[in-house]
Design a protein around this motif. Structure first.
Motif, short mmCIF file in Angstrom:
data_model
loop_
_atom_site.label_atom_id
_atom_site.label_comp_id
_atom_site.label_asym_id
_atom_site.label_seq_id
_atom_site.Cartn_x
_atom_site.Cartn_y
_atom_site.Cartn_z
N VAL A 62 4.62 15.96 44.43
CA VAL A 62 3.54 14.98 44.31
C VAL A 62 4.06 13.88 43.41
O VAL A 62 4.18 14.05 42.19
CB VAL A 62 2.27 15.62 43.73
CG1 VAL A 62 1.16 14.57 43.57
CG2 VAL A 62 1.80 16.77 44.62
N VAL A 128 4.48 14.24 48.92
CA VAL A 128 3.08 13.84 48.88
C VAL A 128 3.01 12.61 47.99
O VAL A 128 3.05 12.70 46.76
CB VAL A 128 2.17 14.97 48.35
CG1 VAL A 128 0.71 14.56 48.49
CG2 VAL A 128 2.44 16.27 49.10
N ALA A 147 -3.93 15.22 47.05
CA ALA A 147 -2.52 15.59 47.10
C ALA A 147 -2.33 17.10 46.97
O ALA A 147 -1.58 17.72 47.73
CB ALA A 147 -1.76 14.87 45.98
#
Length: 403
Positions: A62, A128, A147
Motif C-alpha cells: 500500500v 495498491v 486499500a
C-alpha cells in the motif's frame, strides 16, 4: 487546516528487527548488489533462499504504486488497484517510494548477480496505489480502508504499509485493519521517522494486531530518527539501503527510514508463510518475535526502542515446534495503544470522530526510498481537514535530500 497544523503533525511510520554478528559473504561484482548489506548480513543465499524464497505468497504494498517494468521487478508485480483517482491498476509509480519498498521485498535482480534482490525474491507484489502529491503521500482515511480491504479480498497474505500518521484515524480505517487481522493476514507498518521521544508510534502501526517496525543501521543500533514506543514490535535494516526507483527501468537509489525496515519484515513473513503455509498469521508473527536477536548493548527485551529485538530471518525459518504448536491467535491484538483506544461506542468525542486531543505534535523526518538523484523520502502524518461536515485525515510523506 493550517500549514502550521500540518507541519506540527508531520512524521513517518516504520519499524523492524534484524540479526547481527554474521560474517559477511564476499562482495559481488555488481555495485548495487554489493551495497545491499542486509542481504550479506543475513547470508540470504546460504541461510534463507535454500529454505524459502517466498514462492506462492502475495504481499500487498500500500504505497505510491509499483513500477512493474523495472528490470529487477519484471514478472513480480500483479495487477492491483489505484485509489489515487488515477485510472491505473497500481503498476504505475510517479514517486518511487512504492517501487523501492517492493524491490526490497521481492526484487529478483538481473543478469545473475546484478541489481537489487529482495529478501523474498519469488513472492508476488500486489500494488495498491494511494494518493500522492508533489511532496509525498496524501493518504486519506478512506484510502486506508479501501486499500486494506482490497488487499485482503484479493489474496494478500501480508500487507506492507510503509506509511503513517499520529492521528488514531477513523473507525473505517480501524475496522479495515481489524478485518485484515480477522482474515489471517499479517499486517506490517512503520513506527515513524520522527526520532522524537515525545512522539508516539504512528498509525496504522499503532493499531492492535499490526507488526510495528523500527529501523537499525548496519551496526545493529537503533537509527537516531526511528520513532519508538510501547507498540514497537521489531526492528530491521533501515539505513543506507540500496533499492530500485521509478526514474527508469534501470534506476537505483539509496534510502533510509522505517519504510525500508518494514519491507524487510514483510519479506521475512513471506518466507515463513511460503515454507509453512499451514501456520496462522499469529504463529508467523510469533516466530519473528520469539527468534529476534536482542540488541548488542545488552538491554532487556521487549523494550520501547527495539521491541522484541532485531529481525532474524534465518532463525525465524528454523523448525520451531514450541512456537508452531502454540496459540494461533495474533499476539498483538490485545496490545494497548499509547494514545489510548477510542471509546467502545465508536466515538472519539461527541461528534463520533477521533478527538483532536488524540493528535500528538509531530516532527519532520526523512523516510525510505531514494530515486536516481539520491533523494530520500520521509513519510509523515497529517492532520484533520474539515470542510463543512466532512472530516478527512491526511497522512503526508515528505521528500527531502539524502546522501
Amino acid at each position: 487546516m493550517t500549514t502550521d497544523r500540518l507541519a506540527r503533525c508531520a512524521s513517518l511510520l516504520a519499524a523492524g528487527a534484524l540479526v547481527w554478528g554474521i560474517t559477511a559473504s564476499p562482495a559481488v561484482a555488481d555495485d548495487v548488489r554489493d551495497k545491499q548489506w542486509p542481504i550479506r548480513t543475513y547470508e540470504a543465499g546460504a541461510k534463507l533462499w535454500s529454505v524459502s524464497q517466498g514462492d506462492g505468497v502475495v504481499v500487498a504494498v500500500v504505497d505510491s504504486g509499483v513500477r512493474e517494468d523495472h528490470q529487477d521487478l519484471t514478472g513480480q508485480v500483479l495487477p492491483g488497484a489505484d485509489f489515487s483517482g488515477a485510472k491505473t491498476d497500481g503498476r504505475v509509480d510517479s514517486n518511487g517510494h512504492g517501487t523501492g519498498v517492493a524491490s526490497l521485498i521481492a526484487g529478483h535482480g538481473h543478469d545473475g548477480q546484478s541489481g537489487v534482490v529482495g529478501l523474498a525474491p519469488k513472492a508476488k507484489i500486489l500494488p495498491v496505489r494511494v494518493r500522492w502529491n508533489g511532496e509525498g503521500v496524501d493518504l486519506r482515511q478512506s484510502d486506508i480502508e479501501l486499500a486494506v480491504r482490497f488487499a485482503v479480498d484479493h489474496g494478500a497474505k501480508i500487507i506492507n504499509m510503509s506509511i503513517g500518521g499520529y492521528d488514531r484515524l477513523d473507525y473505517a480505517a480501524r475496522n479495515a485493519i481489524s478485518y485484515a487481522v480477522s482474515k489471517d493476514v499479517v499486517v506490517v507498518a512503520s513506527t515513524g521517522n520522527s526520532g522524537d521521544s515525545a512522539a508516539p508510534v504512528e498509525y496504522p502501526a499503532a493499531f492492535p494486531g499490526v507488526v510495528a517496525v523500527g529501523a537499525v543501521g548496519e551496526d545493529g543500533k537503533l537509527w537516531e530518527r526511528s520513532t519508538f514506543g510501547p507498540e514497537t514490535t521489531l526492528v530491521a535494516p533501515g539505513v543506507n539501503i540500496s533499492e530500485a526507483t521509478a526514474k527508469s527501468t534501470s534506476s537505483y537509489g539509496v534510502g533510509r527510514g522505517t519504510s525500508d525496515a518494514t519491507a524487510y519484515v514483510s519479506a521475512t513473513a513471506a518466507l515463513i508463510r511460503s515454507k509453512y503455509p499451514d501456520l496462522s498469521a499469529g504463529q508467523v508473527i510469533n516466530r519473528m518475535i520469539k527468534t529476534a536477536t536482542p540488541p548488542a548493548d545488552g538491554t532487556v527485551v521487549p523494550n520501547v526502542h527495539y521491541g522484541y529485538g532485531i529481525l532474524a530471518p534465518a532463525k525465524a525459518l528454523e523448525a520451531n515446534p514450541a512456537v508452531d504448536g502454540g496459540p494461533k491467535e495474533n499476539p498483538l491484538v490485545k496490545r494497548a495503544e499509547s494514545q489510548g483506544a477510542p471509546s467502545s461506542d465508536g466515538a472519539g468525542d461527541a461528534t463520533g470522530e477521533p478527538s483532536e486531543e488524540a493528535v500528538a505534535p509531530g516532527a519532520d523526518g526523512g523516510g525510505s526510498g531514494g530515486d536516481g538523484t539520491g533523494l530520500v523520502i520521509g513519510a509523515g502524518v497529517a492532520g484533520v481537514v474539515v470542510l463543512g461536515l466532512v472530516v478527512a485525515v491526511v497522512v503526508r510523506v515528505r521528500r527531502r535530500p539524502g546522501r
